[in-house]
Design a protein around this motif. Structure first.
Motif, PDB file in Angstrom:
ATOM      1  N   PHE A 298     -14.420 -44.191  -7.366  1.00  0.00           N
ATOM      2  CA  PHE A 298     -13.238 -45.057  -7.433  1.00  0.00           C
ATOM      3  C   PHE A 298     -12.133 -44.525  -6.526  1.00  0.00           C
ATOM      4  CE2 PHE A 298      -9.170 -46.106  -9.716  1.00  0.00           C
ATOM      5  CZ  PHE A 298      -9.146 -47.450  -9.372  1.00  0.00           C
ATOM      6  N   LYS A 299     -11.945 -43.233  -6.518  1.00  0.00           N
ATOM      7  CA  LYS A 299     -10.923 -42.653  -5.645  1.00  0.00           C
ATOM      8  C   LYS A 299     -11.304 -42.810  -4.179  1.00  0.00           C
ATOM      9  CE  LYS A 299      -9.216 -39.359  -9.067  1.00  0.00           C
ATOM     10  NZ  LYS A 299      -9.078 -37.917  -9.447  1.00  0.00           N
ATOM     11  N   PRO A 312      -4.485 -52.906  -1.860  1.00  0.00           N
ATOM     12  CA  PRO A 312      -5.250 -53.482  -2.966  1.00  0.00           C
ATOM     13  C   PRO A 312      -4.389 -53.736  -4.205  1.00  0.00           C
ATOM     14  CG  PRO A 312      -5.510 -51.119  -3.008  1.00  0.00           C
ATOM     15  CD  PRO A 312      -4.538 -51.427  -1.883  1.00  0.00           C
ATOM     16  N   LEU A 313      -4.805 -54.707  -4.971  1.00  0.00           N
ATOM     17  CA  LEU A 313      -4.328 -54.868  -6.341  1.00  0.00           C
ATOM     18  C   LEU A 313      -5.465 -54.443  -7.245  1.00  0.00           C
ATOM     19  CD1 LEU A 313      -2.320 -56.009  -8.506  1.00  0.00           C
ATOM     20  CD2 LEU A 313      -3.607 -58.164  -8.327  1.00  0.00           C
ATOM     21  N   ILE A 314      -5.206 -53.490  -8.139  1.00  0.00           N
ATOM     22  CA  ILE A 314      -6.238 -53.040  -9.070  1.00  0.00           C
ATOM     23  C   ILE A 314      -6.043 -53.772 -10.392  1.00  0.00           C
ATOM     24  CG2 ILE A 314      -7.198 -51.099 -10.348  1.00  0.00           C
ATOM     25  CD1 ILE A 314      -5.305 -50.305  -7.238  1.00  0.00           C
ATOM     26  N   VAL A 315      -6.985 -54.617 -10.738  1.00  0.00           N
ATOM     27  CA  VAL A 315      -6.938 -55.371 -11.990  1.00  0.00           C
ATOM     28  C   VAL A 315      -7.598 -54.526 -13.078  1.00  0.00           C
ATOM     29  CG1 VAL A 315      -7.679 -57.447 -13.207  1.00  0.00           C
ATOM     30  CG2 VAL A 315      -6.977 -57.587 -10.804  1.00  0.00           C
ATOM     31  N   ILE A 316      -6.826 -54.155 -14.080  1.00  0.00           N
ATOM     32  CA  ILE A 316      -7.372 -53.404 -15.209  1.00  0.00           C
ATOM     33  C   ILE A 316      -7.784 -54.406 -16.282  1.00  0.00           C
ATOM     34  CG2 ILE A 316      -6.923 -51.666 -16.974  1.00  0.00           C
ATOM     35  CD1 ILE A 316      -4.948 -50.350 -15.123  1.00  0.00           C
ATOM     36  N   GLN A 317      -9.088 -54.566 -16.414  1.00  0.00           N
ATOM     37  CA  GLN A 317      -9.621 -55.531 -17.367  1.00  0.00           C
ATOM     38  C   GLN A 317      -9.725 -54.910 -18.757  1.00  0.00           C
ATOM     39  OE1 GLN A 317     -13.173 -57.771 -15.782  1.00  0.00           O
ATOM     40  NE2 GLN A 317     -13.180 -56.031 -14.366  1.00  0.00           N
ATOM     41  N   PRO A 318      -9.407 -55.675 -19.781  1.00  0.00           N
ATOM     42  CA  PRO A 318      -9.625 -55.179 -21.142  1.00  0.00           C
ATOM     43  C   PRO A 318     -11.053 -55.431 -21.583  1.00  0.00           C
ATOM     44  CG  PRO A 318      -8.671 -57.360 -21.260  1.00  0.00           C
ATOM     45  CD  PRO A 318      -8.798 -57.020 -19.775  1.00  0.00           C
ATOM     46  N   VAL A 341      -7.438 -44.833 -14.674  1.00  0.00           N
ATOM     47  CA  VAL A 341      -7.315 -45.835 -13.615  1.00  0.00           C
ATOM     48  C   VAL A 341      -5.859 -45.979 -13.198  1.00  0.00           C
ATOM     49  CG1 VAL A 341      -7.619 -48.271 -13.024  1.00  0.00           C
ATOM     50  CG2 VAL A 341      -9.387 -47.073 -14.327  1.00  0.00           C
ATOM     51  N   ARG A 342      -4.953 -46.059 -14.167  1.00  0.00           N
ATOM     52  CA  ARG A 342      -3.528 -46.170 -13.843  1.00  0.00           C
ATOM     53  C   ARG A 342      -3.059 -44.975 -13.027  1.00  0.00           C
ATOM     54  NH1 ARG A 342      -2.727 -46.588 -19.433  1.00  0.00           N
ATOM     55  NH2 ARG A 342      -2.991 -48.718 -20.217  1.00  0.00           N
ATOM     56  N   ASP A 343      -3.444 -43.775 -13.448  1.00  0.00           N
ATOM     57  CA  ASP A 343      -2.992 -42.562 -12.764  1.00  0.00           C
ATOM     58  C   ASP A 343      -3.528 -42.505 -11.340  1.00  0.00           C
ATOM     59  OD1 ASP A 343      -1.677 -41.854 -15.059  1.00  0.00           O
ATOM     60  OD2 ASP A 343      -3.140 -40.333 -15.693  1.00  0.00           O
ATOM     61  N   PHE A 350      -0.676 -47.578  -5.202  1.00  0.00           N
ATOM     62  CA  PHE A 350      -1.131 -48.956  -5.231  1.00  0.00           C
ATOM     63  C   PHE A 350      -0.756 -49.630  -6.553  1.00  0.00           C
ATOM     64  CE2 PHE A 350      -4.633 -47.368  -2.250  1.00  0.00           C
ATOM     65  CZ  PHE A 350      -3.910 -47.723  -1.122  1.00  0.00           C
ATOM     66  N   GLN A 351      -0.656 -50.942  -6.496  1.00  0.00           N
ATOM     67  CA  GLN A 351      -0.212 -51.749  -7.629  1.00  0.00           C
ATOM     68  C   GLN A 351      -1.364 -52.064  -8.579  1.00  0.00           C
ATOM     69  OE1 GLN A 351       1.914 -56.173  -8.231  1.00  0.00           O
ATOM     70  NE2 GLN A 351       1.704 -55.269  -6.190  1.00  0.00           N
ATOM     71  N   VAL A 352      -1.046 -52.119  -9.873  1.00  0.00           N
ATOM     72  CA  VAL A 352      -2.038 -52.533 -10.857  1.00  0.00           C
ATOM     73  C   VAL A 352      -1.567 -53.797 -11.559  1.00  0.00           C
ATOM     74  CG1 VAL A 352      -2.843 -50.169 -11.265  1.00  0.00           C
ATOM     75  CG2 VAL A 352      -1.067 -51.136 -12.735  1.00  0.00           C
ATOM     76  N   ALA A 353      -2.535 -54.598 -11.958  1.00  0.00           N
ATOM     77  CA  ALA A 353      -2.295 -55.705 -12.878  1.00  0.00           C
ATOM     78  C   ALA A 353      -2.976 -55.294 -14.169  1.00  0.00           C
ATOM     79  CB  ALA A 353      -2.867 -57.013 -12.333  1.00  0.00           C
ATOM     80  N   ASP A 354      -2.203 -54.775 -15.096  1.00  0.00           N
ATOM     81  CA  ASP A 354      -2.753 -54.114 -16.279  1.00  0.00           C
ATOM     82  C   ASP A 354      -2.851 -55.086 -17.441  1.00  0.00           C
ATOM     83  OD1 ASP A 354      -3.497 -52.432 -18.295  1.00  0.00           O
ATOM     84  OD2 ASP A 354      -1.926 -50.948 -17.964  1.00  0.00           O
ATOM     85  N   PHE A 355      -4.075 -55.482 -17.758  1.00  0.00           N
ATOM     86  CA  PHE A 355      -4.315 -56.390 -18.877  1.00  0.00           C
ATOM     87  C   PHE A 355      -4.915 -55.667 -20.079  1.00  0.00           C
ATOM     88  CE2 PHE A 355      -4.449 -59.207 -15.119  1.00  0.00           C
ATOM     89  CZ  PHE A 355      -3.464 -60.114 -15.494  1.00  0.00           C
ATOM     90  N   SER A 356      -4.870 -54.336 -20.068  1.00  0.00           N
ATOM     91  CA  SER A 356      -5.469 -53.589 -21.173  1.00  0.00           C
ATOM     92  C   SER A 356      -4.778 -53.882 -22.500  1.00  0.00           C
ATOM     93  CB  SER A 356      -5.430 -52.088 -20.881  1.00  0.00           C
ATOM     94  OG  SER A 356      -4.095 -51.623 -20.735  1.00  0.00           O
ATOM     95  N   GLY A 357      -3.557 -54.339 -22.459  1.00  0.00           N
ATOM     96  CA  GLY A 357      -2.854 -54.681 -23.686  1.00  0.00           C
ATOM     97  C   GLY A 357      -3.374 -55.938 -24.362  1.00  0.00           C
ATOM     98  N   HIS A 358      -4.324 -56.625 -23.728  1.00  0.00           N
ATOM     99  CA  HIS A 358      -4.891 -57.853 -24.306  1.00  0.00           C
ATOM    100  C   HIS A 358      -6.199 -57.594 -25.046  1.00  0.00           C
ATOM    101  CE1 HIS A 358      -2.144 -60.814 -22.412  1.00  0.00           C
ATOM    102  NE2 HIS A 358      -2.071 -59.925 -21.434  1.00  0.00           N
TER     103      HIS A 358
END
Length: 405
Positions: A298-299, A312-318, A341-343, A350-358
C-alpha cells in the motif's frame, strides 16, 4: 525496450502467419470497442484494453479518471447510484473508469498507476479504494496476483522515467515474490526466453479477448447499466439530493427481512455460510491480524503516486460492523486497520474519504462489505467532488441529510 522489440517482432510474425493476430489485438483500442463497466480477470490483465478504455474517453473530450479497487467496483448489484453506473464516462462533466476487480490488490494498483501515468494526457487525479480483506489473514497473493498481472502494464511502469530506480526495484521484487514479473538472478538467455514467452502469451490473450468482444459486442464482465435512471444535472453534475433520496429508498426496500440491513436476497442465501466460513478459516497468530507485507505494498502505491505527480483520493471503506463483530475481526481490531490507512495517507500528504464511521449504519452496505445503493451514493459523491474540485465531499444529501443519517 528489449521487450517491446520482441513483442513487436512476435506480433508481426503472428500477423503474417497467424491470420492477422496483431490486427485483432489492435481492436481493443478501437473507437467502437465496447466499454467495460467491471472488467474480468482477463480484461484487467490486458494493458492494451485498460489503456484503450481511458484513451477513447479522453479522445472524445470526456474528463475521466480511474478508480482503482476490487470487488466493490462491481456496479451490477449496487444499483444506479454506484460510481460505475452513475459516473460512467460521458454521463456528466466528470466520469469514473472502474479499474480493477476481485484479486486486484495494492501491488496491481501500484503497477497500473505507474503505467497510466505514462499515457499522454494522463489523469492527474485518481481514486484508490483499498479493502480490509486485502490485509487479512487469508490473503494469498501468490495465488491471486498472477491471475490479474499485466506484463504490458508492468513494461509501461518500468519505462516511466518519473519513477525512481529504487521504487522500480521494490515493485519488481514484490511481483517476483508473488509469482510474476522478473525473477531475481535471471541470466540473459533465460530472460530473453521468458520475454518471448511473455510476449506470446500477452498477444494471444489480447487476441482472444478482442475476438470475444467483437463476437459478443460487449465485455463478459459487468456492463454499465444503460437503462439505469440518470438523475438530472445540477451545474453539469448529478443532482445529489435526488440521488440520495432515491438511493436511500432503494436500499431500505431491499432490506426489509433481516435485522442487519443487508440485502434480503444475500442475507437469506449467503450470510450463514459466510459467517461459518469466516469463523472457521480466519485464524490469527498472536496479534498479527493484518499483513505487514500488504501495508508495504500500500505504501508503494502511495510512493508511485508521489513520484509520478498523481493526486489520489483514498476511500476508506467500512465493513458491516454487526457481522464482523461475530468474528475475530472485532471493532477494536478493525480500528487498527483504519488507523494504519489514515496514518499512511497523512504521512504521504494525501486526502482520505473516510467512511469507517458508517460500519453500524443499517443501510450503508448490502452484505458484509459491499455498498448498497445508499453506500454507493456516498462513494459516488465523494469521487465526483474530488475529481471535480480536488476536495471529497463525504456528507449526505436529500432526505438522508434531512433525516440526519
Amino acid at each position: 525496450m528489449r521487450r517491446r522489440i520482441i513483442a513487436l517482432a512476435l506480433a508481426a510474425t503472428l500477423a503474417v502467419g497467424g491470420g492477422g493476430a496483431y490486427a485483432w489485438e489492435s481492436r481493443l483500442t478501437d473507437e467502437d470497442a465496447p466499454f467495460v463497466g467491471y472488467p474480468t480477470a482477463q480484461e484487467v490483465s490486458s494493458w492494451q484494453l485498460m489503456r484503450g478504455q481511458y484513451e477513447r474517453s479522453a479522445e472524445r473530450g470526456e474528463s475521466v479518471a480511474p478508480v482503482f479497487g476490487s470487488s466493490e467496483l462491481n456496479p451490477g448489484p449496487a444499483g444506479f447510484s454506484h460510481p460505475g453506473n452513475l459516473l460512467a464516462p460521458g454521463t456528466y462533466d466528470v466520469g469514473a473508469l472502474m479499474a480493477g476487480r476481485a484479486g486486484c490488490a495494492d501491488l496491481w494498483q501500484a503497477i497500473e498507476i505507474g503505467a497510466f501515468a505514462s499515457v499522454a494526457d494522463a489523469p492527474r487525479r485518481v481514486v484508490l479504494s483499498p479493502s480490509i480483506q486485502w490485509f487479512m489473514t487469508y490473503r494469498r497473493p501468490a495465488r491471486d496476483f498472477p491471475d490479474v498481472y499485466s506484463s504490458g502494464a508492468f513494461e509501461a511502469f518500468m519505462a516511466n522515467g518519473d519513477i525512481s530506480d529504487g521504487l522500480k526495484r521494490r515493485v519488481a521484487q514484490r511481483a517476483a515474490e508473488y509469482g510474476a514479473g522478473e525473477p531475481a538472478n535471471e541470466g540473459p538467455v533465460e530472460r530473453i526466453v521468458r520475454d518471448v514467452d511473455e510476449a506470446a502469451k500477452t498477444l494471444a490473450s489480447d487476441v482472444r479477448l478482442a475476438h470475444d468482444l467483437a463476437l459478443d459486442g460487449r465485455s463478459s464482465g459487468v456492463a454499465v447499466d444503460a437503462t439505469a435512471p440518470r438523475p438530472p444535472r445540477a451545474t453539469g453534475g448529478p443532482d445529489w439530493d435526488a440521488v440520495f433520496t432515491e438511493a436511500d429508498r432503494a436500499a431500505r426496500a431491499q432490506a426489509t427481512g433481516n435485522d442487519l440491513g443487508m440485502s434480503d436476497a444475500w442475507y437469506g442465501k449467503h450470510f450463514k455460510t459466510w459467517l461459518e466460513g469466516a469463523n472457521k478459516s480466519w485464524k490469527v497468530r498472536g496479534d498479527e491480524y493484518f499483513s505487514s507485507q500488504e501495508f508495504e505494498d500500500f505504501k508503494m502505491v502511495l510512493d508511485v503516486c508521489r513520484e509520478t505527480g498523481v493526486e489520489p483520493l483514498i476511500v476508506i471503506q467500512p465493513v458491516k460492523g454487526a457481522a464482523y463483530d461475530q468474528t475475530v475481526y472485532t471493532c477494536e481490531v478493525r480500528q487498527q486497520y483504519y488507523r494504519m490507512v489514515r496514518d499512511a495517507a497523512a504521512d504521504a500528504g494525501f486526502q482520505v474519504a473516510d467512511f469507517s464511521g458508517h460500519e453500524y449504519d443499517r443501510y450503508f452496505l448490502r452484505d458484509y462489505s459491499h455498498p448498497s445503493e445508499l453506500g454507493s451514493a456516498y462513494y459516488s459523491k465523494a469521487i465526483y467532488t474530488f475529481l471535480k474540485t480536488g476536495y471529497a465531499d463525504t456528507g449526505p444529501s436529500g432526505d438522508v441529510l434531512l433525516a440526519g443519517a
